[in-house]
Design a protein around this motif. Structure first.
Motif, PDB file in Angstrom:
ATOM      1  N   VAL A 155       0.853  -1.182   0.000  1.00 47.39           N
ATOM      2  CA  VAL A 155       0.000   0.000   0.000  1.00 47.39           C
ATOM      3  C   VAL A 155       0.888   1.230   0.000  1.00 47.39           C
ATOM      4  CG1 VAL A 155      -1.793   1.270   1.225  1.00 47.39           C
ATOM      5  CG2 VAL A 155      -1.836  -1.221   1.210  1.00 47.39           C
ATOM      6  N   LEU A 156       0.768   2.009  -1.048  1.00 50.42           N
ATOM      7  CA  LEU A 156       1.520   3.252  -1.153  1.00 50.42           C
ATOM      8  C   LEU A 156       0.843   4.322  -0.308  1.00 50.42           C
ATOM      9  CD1 LEU A 156       2.020   3.180  -4.998  1.00 50.42           C
ATOM     10  CD2 LEU A 156       3.684   2.530  -3.256  1.00 50.42           C
ATOM     11  N   ALA A 157       1.613   5.246   0.198  1.00 46.57           N
ATOM     12  CA  ALA A 157       1.082   6.288   1.071  1.00 46.57           C
ATOM     13  C   ALA A 157      -0.054   7.062   0.404  1.00 46.57           C
ATOM     14  CB  ALA A 157       2.196   7.237   1.499  1.00 46.57           C
ATOM     15  N   ASP A 158       0.108   7.453  -0.857  1.00 48.55           N
ATOM     16  CA  ASP A 158      -0.945   8.230  -1.515  1.00 48.55           C
ATOM     17  C   ASP A 158      -2.198   7.387  -1.773  1.00 48.55           C
ATOM     18  OD1 ASP A 158       0.620   6.905  -3.512  1.00 48.55           O
ATOM     19  OD2 ASP A 158      -0.285   8.172  -5.043  1.00 48.55           O
ATOM     20  N   VAL A 159      -2.012   6.094  -2.044  1.00 49.73           N
ATOM     21  CA  VAL A 159      -3.166   5.211  -2.233  1.00 49.73           C
ATOM     22  C   VAL A 159      -3.891   5.056  -0.906  1.00 49.73           C
ATOM     23  CG1 VAL A 159      -3.899   2.859  -2.789  1.00 49.73           C
ATOM     24  CG2 VAL A 159      -2.132   3.962  -4.152  1.00 49.73           C
ATOM     25  N   ALA A 164      -8.583   6.252   2.359  1.00 44.28           N
ATOM     26  CA  ALA A 164      -9.130   6.747   3.626  1.00 44.28           C
ATOM     27  C   ALA A 164     -10.098   7.898   3.366  1.00 44.28           C
ATOM     28  CB  ALA A 164      -7.996   7.196   4.554  1.00 44.28           C
ATOM     29  N   GLN A 165      -9.720   8.823   2.462  1.00 46.29           N
ATOM     30  CA  GLN A 165     -10.587   9.958   2.136  1.00 46.29           C
ATOM     31  C   GLN A 165     -11.873   9.489   1.458  1.00 46.29           C
ATOM     32  OE1 GLN A 165      -9.961  12.905   3.344  1.00 46.29           O
ATOM     33  NE2 GLN A 165      -7.963  12.240   4.093  1.00 46.29           N
ATOM     34  N   ARG A 169     -15.582   9.994   2.890  1.00 45.09           N
ATOM     35  CA  ARG A 169     -16.549  10.720   2.060  1.00 45.09           C
ATOM     36  C   ARG A 169     -17.826   9.899   1.890  1.00 45.09           C
ATOM     37  NH1 ARG A 169     -12.858  12.366  -1.044  1.00 45.09           N
ATOM     38  NH2 ARG A 169     -12.912  10.644  -2.497  1.00 45.09           N
ATOM     39  N   MET A 170     -17.678   8.597   1.637  1.00 44.50           N
ATOM     40  CA  MET A 170     -18.844   7.731   1.451  1.00 44.50           C
ATOM     41  C   MET A 170     -19.690   7.685   2.728  1.00 44.50           C
ATOM     42  SD  MET A 170     -19.009   3.667   0.600  1.00 44.50           S
ATOM     43  CE  MET A 170     -18.559   3.236   2.264  1.00 44.50           C
ATOM     44  N   LEU A 171     -19.035   7.523   3.876  1.00 44.95           N
ATOM     45  CA  LEU A 171     -19.774   7.447   5.139  1.00 44.95           C
ATOM     46  C   LEU A 171     -20.442   8.770   5.480  1.00 44.95           C
ATOM     47  CD1 LEU A 171     -17.273   5.303   7.220  1.00 44.95           C
ATOM     48  CD2 LEU A 171     -19.493   4.587   6.332  1.00 44.95           C
ATOM     49  N   LEU A 172     -19.726   9.868   5.300  1.00 45.00           N
ATOM     50  CA  LEU A 172     -20.291  11.181   5.614  1.00 45.00           C
ATOM     51  C   LEU A 172     -21.434  11.544   4.666  1.00 45.00           C
ATOM     52  CD1 LEU A 172     -17.003  13.071   6.498  1.00 45.00           C
ATOM     53  CD2 LEU A 172     -18.796  12.288   8.081  1.00 45.00           C
ATOM     54  N   ASP A 173     -21.298  11.190   3.389  1.00 46.32           N
ATOM     55  CA  ASP A 173     -22.389  11.428   2.433  1.00 46.32           C
ATOM     56  C   ASP A 173     -23.624  10.639   2.830  1.00 46.32           C
ATOM     57  OD1 ASP A 173     -20.777  13.128   0.990  1.00 46.32           O
ATOM     58  OD2 ASP A 173     -20.423  11.712  -0.661  1.00 46.32           O
ATOM     59  N   ALA A 174     -23.434   9.387   3.225  1.00 39.22           N
ATOM     60  CA  ALA A 174     -24.567   8.545   3.643  1.00 39.22           C
ATOM     61  C   ALA A 174     -25.212   9.119   4.900  1.00 39.22           C
ATOM     62  CB  ALA A 174     -24.098   7.116   3.883  1.00 39.22           C
TER      63      ALA A 174
END
Length: 186
Positions: A155-159, A164-165, A169-174
């Motif tokens: 797992v690369l840091a940017d991936v 994580a973002q 985003r998915m949880l907060l949108d829901a």
């Protein structure tokens, strides 16, 4: 870019590559046992595969083929049409490929890396480019996606950050679409 094993690279022949269709078929591998070179089928049934080539890899292969053809007076072709050969025309041994690769890495001043590490890199980069795990598994010739995930994908840091973002985003949108208590949708 393709994640081939070094024995698959050593066994690769021009007849296994279709530059027009941009495909490479892993049909055999080269191994050394007790100092003798042997051509054999790939490691497993799933290792026998056809890989779609990206434009850059196809261009490098075309350049290599053209160079072999142009230098045929000094660089003899082997009778089986191997892609990677020694100057005398014999197919390159897997150990020679590793040795030549290490020499090139040292000469370039890059940090030490093994030829096999490029296989890990190909898997990791495909994953970083949002490739599906099944795609990476088939490209590497693994029989199980578990092998691909456990061993070959770092797992690369940017991936890691991007995932994580996206998860947040998915949880907060829901959560923001959650119906009010007592409404008809609740």
């Amino acid at each position: 870019m393709c994640g081939l094993r070094r024995g698959e690279l050593a066994g690769l022949r021009w007849c296994d590559i279709d530059l027009e269709e941009r495909t490479l078929t892993v049909a055999e591998q080269t191994i050394c046992v007790a100092g003798h070179v042997h051509r054999m089928p790939p490691k497993s049934l799933t290792s026998q595969r056809t890989i779609v080539l990206d434009d850059a890899t196809a261009a490098v292969l075309q350049y290599h083929r053209d160079r072999q053809d142009q230098e045929s007076f000094t660089w003899r072709h082997d009778s089986q049409g191997h892609v990677f050969t020694c100057i005398a025309g014999q197919p390159m041994r897997p150990s020679t490929m590793s040795h030549q690769f290490l020499k090139a890495i040292r000469a370039s001043g890059l940090p030490p890396v093994r030829l096999h590490d490029l296989r890990h890199c190909a898997a990791t980069m495909a994953f970083a480019a949002n490739a599906d795990l099944k795609y990476v598994q088939e490209r590497l010739g693994h029989s199980s996606p578990v092998t691909t995930a456990k061993i070959y994908i770092s797992v690369l840091a940017d991936v890691n950050n991007r995932q994580a973002q996206a998860t947040a985003r998915m949880l907060l949108d829901a959560a923001s679409r959650r119906p009010e208590p007592g409404s008809a949708q609740a």
